[in-house]
Motif scaffolding. Structure first.
Motif, PDB file in Angstrom:
ATOM      1  N   THR A 166     -11.741 -27.521   2.877  1.00  0.00           N
ATOM      2  CA  THR A 166     -12.073 -28.152   2.041  1.00  0.00           C
ATOM      3  C   THR A 166     -11.747 -29.040   1.050  1.00  0.00           C
ATOM      4  O   THR A 166     -11.460 -30.378   0.615  1.00  0.00           O
ATOM      5  CB  THR A 166     -13.244 -26.873   0.879  1.00  0.00           C
ATOM      6  OG1 THR A 166     -14.308 -26.799   2.140  1.00  0.00           O
ATOM      7  CG2 THR A 166     -13.830 -27.713  -0.222  1.00  0.00           C
ATOM      8  N   LEU A 167      -9.974 -28.601   0.483  1.00  0.00           N
ATOM      9  CA  LEU A 167      -9.414 -28.914  -0.072  1.00  0.00           C
ATOM     10  C   LEU A 167      -8.454 -29.925   0.287  1.00  0.00           C
ATOM     11  O   LEU A 167      -8.435 -31.039  -0.612  1.00  0.00           O
ATOM     12  CB  LEU A 167      -8.537 -28.394  -0.626  1.00  0.00           C
ATOM     13  CG  LEU A 167      -8.387 -26.468  -1.270  1.00  0.00           C
ATOM     14  CD1 LEU A 167      -7.545 -26.443  -1.394  1.00  0.00           C
ATOM     15  CD2 LEU A 167      -8.958 -27.482  -2.948  1.00  0.00           C
ATOM     16  N   LEU A 214     -11.815 -32.783   0.599  1.00  0.00           N
ATOM     17  CA  LEU A 214     -11.794 -33.863  -1.141  1.00  0.00           C
ATOM     18  C   LEU A 214     -11.040 -34.610  -0.919  1.00  0.00           C
ATOM     19  O   LEU A 214     -11.270 -35.770  -1.693  1.00  0.00           O
ATOM     20  CB  LEU A 214     -11.698 -31.992  -2.133  1.00  0.00           C
ATOM     21  CG  LEU A 214     -12.431 -31.929  -2.271  1.00  0.00           C
ATOM     22  CD1 LEU A 214     -12.402 -30.537  -3.187  1.00  0.00           C
ATOM     23  CD2 LEU A 214     -13.858 -32.434  -2.666  1.00  0.00           C
ATOM     24  N   ASP A 237      -9.307 -21.486  -7.761  1.00  0.00           N
ATOM     25  CA  ASP A 237      -9.947 -22.175  -7.123  1.00  0.00           C
ATOM     26  C   ASP A 237     -10.221 -23.712  -7.205  1.00  0.00           C
ATOM     27  O   ASP A 237     -10.520 -24.213  -7.402  1.00  0.00           O
ATOM     28  CB  ASP A 237     -10.728 -21.400  -6.131  1.00  0.00           C
ATOM     29  CG  ASP A 237     -10.850 -20.420  -5.863  1.00  0.00           C
ATOM     30  OD1 ASP A 237      -9.320 -20.001  -5.347  1.00  0.00           O
ATOM     31  OD2 ASP A 237     -11.937 -19.847  -4.844  1.00  0.00           O
ATOM     32  N   LEU A 266      -9.337 -27.475  -6.660  1.00  0.00           N
ATOM     33  CA  LEU A 266      -9.873 -28.104  -6.300  1.00  0.00           C
ATOM     34  C   LEU A 266     -10.487 -29.146  -7.591  1.00  0.00           C
ATOM     35  O   LEU A 266     -10.225 -30.819  -6.630  1.00  0.00           O
ATOM     36  CB  LEU A 266     -12.032 -27.521  -6.287  1.00  0.00           C
ATOM     37  CG  LEU A 266     -12.606 -26.618  -5.899  1.00  0.00           C
ATOM     38  CD1 LEU A 266     -13.873 -25.953  -6.240  1.00  0.00           C
ATOM     39  CD2 LEU A 266     -12.503 -27.561  -3.755  1.00  0.00           C
TER      40      LEU A 266
END
Length: 223
Positions: A57-58, A61, A100, A104
């Motif tokens: 996900t990082l 993103l 986290d 993000l």
């Protein structure tokens, strides 16, 4: 409207507003920096259950943010519309680890800085942030906390277990104590010596100890 007017529309005129070279360079660097963030996250993770999907996900993103800012920076009207569109988005996934949030925000910041054309700031800034997080993770290496749960039959067993824990671990702290007829439940936060958990077997062999559980956790104890 003629057939020629279609190909002279403002929509088609915006196709070349972002050059393929700029787009390829920005997305390529976003992927590399997102991968770097993912590796730092993996090395510095201190929670109980590591989630590989969060690392992916990082990377996503960083890529999505870069793509979005490239589009917004090429058109002022589009930027205003994008603000209105994003204002109705609601993210309801709970963030359990405080760090986290930092990762993000780091991924989003990388995408914004890259799309703004500040390549050296994105690369050097990410390298600095990554080194800082890696350094703190290395310093914390031998200090991973654990929760030790003991079920004892009586006070004498509790004293014997406490003496054994005190001699076997580097540091301990009583978090909670629950007493019911015929059973005493103790919850300790302990710091092991070089990861040595052999004392748990000795605790389980003590007379009056009915159950022993050692659980790794991230230090966020509630209760």
């Amino acid at each position: 409207m003629t057939f020629q007017d279609i190909f002279q529309s403002s929509f088609l005129s915006r196709v070349s507003s972002v050059s393929p070279l700029d787009m390829g360079l920005a997305l390529g660097l976003a992927f590399l920096l997102g991968l770097f963030i993912f590796l730092i996250y993996k090395k510095s993770y201190s929670g109980v259950m590591y989630s590989p999907s969060f690392g992916v996900t990082l990377i996503a993103l960083a890529l999505i943010t870069t793509l979005l800012i490239l589009a917004v920076s090429s058109n002022v009207v589009l930027s205003l519309g994008m603000v209105g569109a994003l204002s109705i988005v609601r993210f309801r996934t709970a963030i359990k680890e405080p760090m986290d949030i930092a990762f993000l925000f780091w991924s989003i910041a990388v995408g914004i800085v890259l799309a703004a054309g500040l390549l050296f700031l994105a690369v050097l800034g990410s390298a600095f942030v990554g080194l800082v997080l890696w350094w703190f993770a290395r310093r914390r290496g031998g200090e991973s906390p654990y929760i030790l749960v003991l079920h004892c039959a009586d006070a004498q067993t509790e004293d014997a277990a406490k003496a054994l824990v005190d001699s076997a671990v580097k540091k301990w702290n009583l978090k909670s104590k629950s007493v019911t007829p015929g059973q005493i439940e103790l919850n300790y936060e302990v710091r092991l010596r070089a990861g040595d958990a052999a004392f748990v077997n000795t605790l389980g062999e003590l007379d009056g100890v009915t159950n022993v559980v050692l659980v790794s956790y991230n230090g966020d104890y509630m209760g």
